[in-house]
Each structure stands twice: as structure tokens, then as C-alpha cells.
Design an enzyme around this catalytic site. Structure first.
Site, mmCIF file in Angstrom:
data_model
loop_
_atom_site.group_PDB
_atom_site.id
_atom_site.type_symbol
_atom_site.label_atom_id
_atom_site.label_comp_id
_atom_site.label_asym_id
_atom_site.label_seq_id
_atom_site.Cartn_x
_atom_site.Cartn_y
_atom_site.Cartn_z
ATOM 1 N N ASP A 287 0.856 -1.174 0.000
ATOM 2 C CA ASP A 287 0.000 0.000 0.000
ATOM 3 C C ASP A 287 0.899 1.234 0.000
ATOM 4 O O ASP A 287 2.116 1.135 0.249
ATOM 5 C CB ASP A 287 -0.905 -0.041 1.233
ATOM 6 C CG ASP A 287 -1.929 1.082 1.249
ATOM 7 O OD1 ASP A 287 -2.203 1.655 0.185
ATOM 8 O OD2 ASP A 287 -2.453 1.382 2.332
ATOM 9 N N ASP A 289 -0.182 5.063 1.222
ATOM 10 C CA ASP A 289 -0.393 5.909 2.403
ATOM 11 C C ASP A 289 -0.401 5.065 3.673
ATOM 12 O O ASP A 289 -1.154 4.098 3.786
ATOM 13 C CB ASP A 289 -1.716 6.654 2.272
ATOM 14 C CG ASP A 289 -1.726 7.625 1.112
ATOM 15 O OD1 ASP A 289 -1.261 8.759 1.274
ATOM 16 O OD2 ASP A 289 -2.182 7.221 0.013
ATOM 17 N N ASP A 477 -1.802 -0.973 5.812
ATOM 18 C CA ASP A 477 -2.068 -0.385 7.121
ATOM 19 C C ASP A 477 -3.539 -0.147 7.393
ATOM 20 O O ASP A 477 -3.902 0.285 8.489
ATOM 21 C CB ASP A 477 -1.346 0.962 7.229
ATOM 22 C CG ASP A 477 -2.026 2.039 6.382
ATOM 23 O OD1 ASP A 477 -2.173 1.818 5.154
ATOM 24 O OD2 ASP A 477 -2.435 3.062 6.944
#
Length: 538
Positions: A287, A289, A477
Site C-alpha cells: 500500500d 499511504d 495499514d
């Protein structure tokens, strides 16, 4: 008698102190071997030349004896004097401006510094992951943490290892010279570290692996001195004043830290993971961000650091790498700016990569009118709420409320729910870190995109098929990444076996992932270890 156990067994908890001070070389980073090799090269060359000139027998520097006894932990000029005195050699002190190799204490010390820098640039820095994990745990418990080092290269070592942000204060060889401090075994640098942290040594603990460092911390009056035995000198560390000696700082991690969650820390378990990865062809999914960059207040502020970009470049030289993001594909491509990666934007609705790889979810275009209407409605409804950001992506709308006052969040959520209701089942609501998101009501997510990519990479020849060949790692996250974690845990897809999910979060939490990393810096360190592993695979 040497003591090795967890903190409870010794009747103390490191988190109960107000601060901790850690030595660098041999405690946090494994650069002691680099220092030792540089010292040996320096002294062997000097002693050999001196012996030839005087017609004497050449006796080389003994790394096992001379290094810990005369130079380990000491400022380099002091180390030069100490070792030469052991050989009954006296040189003029000289000046710090003496050229490297000039026959003065400073000249030899400057040459050692150059030799160390050359080795550091060539070989990089190894990190004791259990030490980093302990420091992160203690910072999470509210402790102030400082670093001490006799080396003038401490900042460069931290930067190379990606650990610069781990410490609240640093005292190194430059401070010793600038402030005219005495080096170890004198207590000056430990006293300065406590002063910078604004704590009393009597309320803090110190961690050292060098005999001179243990003596210095004890003389500074620290409440607890922990010795780390990296050189089979546990008894000597105790004799110098260590209260406890351990082989590894992981032994001091409180039971509560490991019992908070069954999810293990990926860096602390790296060797276990590396064994599992052996003989596998890795495909790495990340991922953006919160995984490659920290979470920030506004999406446009999430800029990839140069260090992380360089790490990604090196990883991509060895493994297939895909970035799977909720951002538009063009956006994340521009932010990462590496050509040889696969990019999956809009949670996998839009995918492109090397070799002509390309896919857009075939029904996604049908939902653009509904997204257009929802975007207009949300911007109108939320226009008066300060701090809210309505971010339109091609196949999604993200409503960011990180900067919004608490009393307005309910109104934002109601507006998002209304937009879903009036979409005639065309849109669905998902979430994330301080965002509400509207996406097409399709059975498509990061998990589906992960499976599609694995199959596509096999069919394109980018990776070789076979259950024992391909093993995906996914770093994420957010709750949108849980779909990918679930796919890997269940081993769905063709041409690959069950993979590993790595959750990026401040603390372990309920997840489908297999392991946990604290932040993007920890992700970078894990990827660096994959890059630096010897052999075809870790």
C-alpha cells in the site's frame, strides 16, 4: 554471576523509568565489527611499517583482545593513544586537522575515520531488530530515549539504518570534541544525555556493550546499567558495574508487550520469516499511504522520501513489486516515480505495469455517473464544515475528516450515508484512517486485485508458475488492506501458495495479517533486509 532473563524475573520493568540511554555500536546497530575491522586495518598497516623501519618483529592488532580492551567505546584519538600505549609507543598528539595517516595520534585517528566511512558506504549497516523493537515499545510507553556514541559518524550510521527519528536526543563524538568532554570511561556523555532529556540519571537506565561504556554509565549515577554481551565478556561487564547482562535486548521486553496481541513483530521474527521465504520467488505488494509514507493531514502531503524510493528501487531489482493503493493510478505512479513497478490504483480497479500489463475493471465505467452525483452532493452538503476534504478519485470518493472538530463528524457520516442511499445501490461505503469512502457496489477490492495480479504475472511470464515458486508478501495499514490479508491467509488464487500479510500499525490489533510492523520506517528496514540478504532469496 551472569544474569539473563526477562525484566519481571529481575524485579524491574524498563517502562517504569523516566528515560533510557542506549549506546549505538553493538547495542542498536551491528557496526562494532565495522569499527573493529577499520581499527585492525589502521594499526596493522602502521605497526607493519614501523616494524620494517626499525627492524622489529611485527605483532598485529588482536581483534579479540585489543579491540575490547583498548579502543571499544572510546573516542578515536583516545583509542589511538590507549592502544599505542599498550605497545609502549608514544606519538605526538598533533592536530585534528592532520591529514589521514600522518604519524600523530590525530593523523592515525583521522585515517581510521576514513577507513570506517569507506566500509560503511560499501557494506551498509546491520540493525539489531530486537533492540529497535524494545526502544519502540519504550517510546510507546512514554519514555524519553537518547543515544550515546563516541563516534563522530553516529548521525551517518543512523541515517543509513533509517533510525534517525528513533531518539529524542543524541550525544556523539562531535559533541565530545565541541564541548571538550572526556570520553568513556568518564561519565561526561551519559551526564550530557540525561541533561538533554531533562531527567536525572537516578531515574533513568543505560544500555552498553563496551566495558568502558558500562563504567561510564555507572559513574554517571544511572539507576540501572544493562550490559549487552556481544563479545563473550559477561563477567567483565558485571565487574565493570553492569546490574544485569543479557545476550540480546529482546530478553528485556516485558511479558505484557507480547501478550497484548498474538501478532508477532516482523522485524523481531525476521529470521523465522527468512526461513519460510527460502527457495521462494517473492512477489511484493505494498500500500502507499500509511505503509510507504506516514499518514498526514492532507493527501497531497504524503510524499515518498528519497530513502524509501531508493529502497523500493533496490527491492524491484530483485523481486516483482506492485503498489496497490486507493489513490488513482496516475497519482501513485507520479508519487513513487519508478518505472519498473506494477501500479494498481483505485483499490485495484485500474492496473498497469511493465511488459504491457494493463487492466481496468470491466464494469467500473458504469458507476461514474453515480460517483459524479455523489461528489456534487457531498461538496454541497459539507461545504460549511471546516477541515473536511472531499477528494474525488476516478472510481471512488474519499471524505477526509482528520482536521474536523469532533462535534461535526456525525454530520459528515450522515451525509455520506445519504449519498449511498440515493445512489440506488450503485455505491457502497467503506472506511479507513479518518476517512469515509464511497466506491462502486462491485465485488472488487484489494484482495481481488491481488489475486488477479498474481494470476496475470504468472500468465505473462513475469514470474514462473508452480506452488513452490511464488510467495506473495503484502504490506498494508488500513481496513481496505484486510481483503488482501484474507486472500493470503486463505491461499486463494492460482499459481501461488499461501502468502504473508504484514500489518503496518502503531500497535498490534485484530487483523487477518500474519505479522506486524510499527510504521513506514520499519517497513523500510524490513525491505532493506530483504535486499541485503545473501543468496538468491533471504
Amino acid at each position: 554471576m551472569m544474569q539473563k532473563a526477562d525484566s519481571a524475573k529481575h524485579g524491574f520493568n524498563l517502562a517504569s523509568f523516566s528515560a533510557g540511554v542506549f549506546d549505538l555500536d553493538g547495542v542498536v546497530t551491528d557496526t562494532a565489527n565495522v569499527h573493529c575491522a577499520a581499527w585492525k586495518q589502521l594499526f596493522d598497516d602502521y605497526l607493519r611499517s614501523r616494524a620494517q623501519a626499525k627492524g622489529e618483529r611485527f605483532e598485529p592488532f588482536n581483534a579479540d583482545v585489543d579491540y575490547p580492551r583498548y579502543v571499544d567505546g572510546k573516542p578515536r584519538y583516545q583509542g589511538v593513544e590507549s592502544f599505542l600505549a599498550s605497545r609502549s609507543i608514544t606519538l605526538a598528539y598533533g592536530s585534528p586537522d592532520d591529514p589521514p595517516g600522518y604519524e600523530t595520534v590525530c593523523g592515525l585517528g583521522n585515517l581510521k575515520d576514513r577507513l570506517f566511512g569507506e566500509r560503511l558506504k560499501k557494506d551498509g549497516v546491520d540493525v539489531f531488530d530486537s533492540s529497535v523493537a524494545l526502544i519502540q515499545h519504550l517510546r510507546g510507553a512514554g519514555l524519553k530515549i537518547a543515544l550515546v556514541s563516541s563516534s563522530k559518524n553516529a548521525a551517518a550510521v543512523l541515517e543509513t539504518a533509517g533510525l534517525s527519528q528513533l531518539f529524542d536526543a543524541r550525544v556523539d563524538g562531535n559533541d565530545i570534541e565541541r564541548r571538550k568532554l572526556k570520553g568513556k570511561p568518564d561519565p561526561d556523555i551519559f551526564l550530557l544525555a540525561a541533561n538533554l532529556l531533562e531527567v536525572s540519571p537516578s531515574g533513568a537506565f543505560a544500555v552498553e556493550d563496551a566495558l568502558s561504556g558500562v563504567e561510564a554509565a555507572r559513574a554517571a549515577g544511572y539507576a540501572l546499567v544493562v550490559g549487552v554481551d556481544r563479545a563473550d565478556q559477561a563477567n567483565a561487564l558485571l565487574e565493570q558495574g553492569a546490574d544485569i547482562v543479557v545476550d540480546d535486548l529482546g530478553e528485556l521486553m516485558p511479558d505484557s508487550a507480547s501478550s497484548e496481541s498474538t501478532l508477532p513483530n516482523a522485524l523481531a521474527c525476521y529470521e523465522e520469516i527468512a526461513h519460510y521465504l527460502a527457495d521462494k520467488r517473492l512477489v511484493i505488494f505494498l500500500d502507499y499511504d500509511g505503509t510507504l509514507t506516514p499518514i498526514v493531514d492532507r493527501p497531497e502531503l504524503a510524499v515518498l522520501s528519497d530513502d524509501m524510493r531508493e529502497t523500493l528501487r533496490k527491492v524491484a531489482e530483485r523481486f516483482t513489486v506492485a503498489i496497490v493503493s486507493g489513490r488513482d493510478r496516475a497519482d501513485v505512479e507520479q508519487l513513487v516515480a519508478l518505472d519498473n513497478l506494477v501500479y494498481a490504483g483505485s483499490h485495484g480497479f485500474d492496473i498497469a505495469g511493465p511488459g504491457g500489463l494493463h487492466m481496468q475493471q470491466e464494469r467500473a465505467e458504469e458507476f461514474l455517473p453515480a460517483l459524479d452525483r455523489a461528489e456534487a452532493e457531498l461538496k454541497q452538503e459539507l461545504n460549511d464544515i471546516e477541515g473536511v476534504i472531499v477528494e474525488r478519485k476516478r472510481y471512488a470518493i474519499a471524505v477526509h475528516y482528520r482536521l474536523v472538530a469532533e462535534e461535526h463528524i456525525e454530520a459528515i457520516e450522515e451525509a455520506v450515508e445519504h449519498a449511498v442511499e440515493v445512489s440506488a445501490s450503485m455505491l457502497r461505503r467503506t472506511g479507513g484512517k479518518k476517512i469515509f469512502e464511497l466506491r462502486p457496489a462491485l465485488s472488487w477490492d484489494k484482495g481481488k486485485a491481488l489475486s488477479w495480479l498474481l494470476d496475470a504475472l504468472v500468465h505473462s511470464g513475469e514470474v514462473e508458475p508452480g506452488d513452490k515458486d511464488i510467495l506473495p508478501l503484502y504490506f498494508g495499514d488500513d481496513e481496505t488492506d484486510e481483503d488482501a490479508f484474507k486472500v493470503l491467509r486463505e491461499g486463494q488464487g492460482q499459481g501461488h501458495e499461501q502468502g504473508l500479510g504484514l500489518l503496518v500499525a502503531e500497535a498490534p490489533q485484530s487483523t487477518e495479517a500474519h505479522y506486524w510492523l510499527e510504521d513506514p520506517q520499519a517497513v523500510g528496514r524490513f525491505l532493506q533486509r530483504l535486499c541485503n540478504a545473501d543468496g538468491e532469496l533471504p
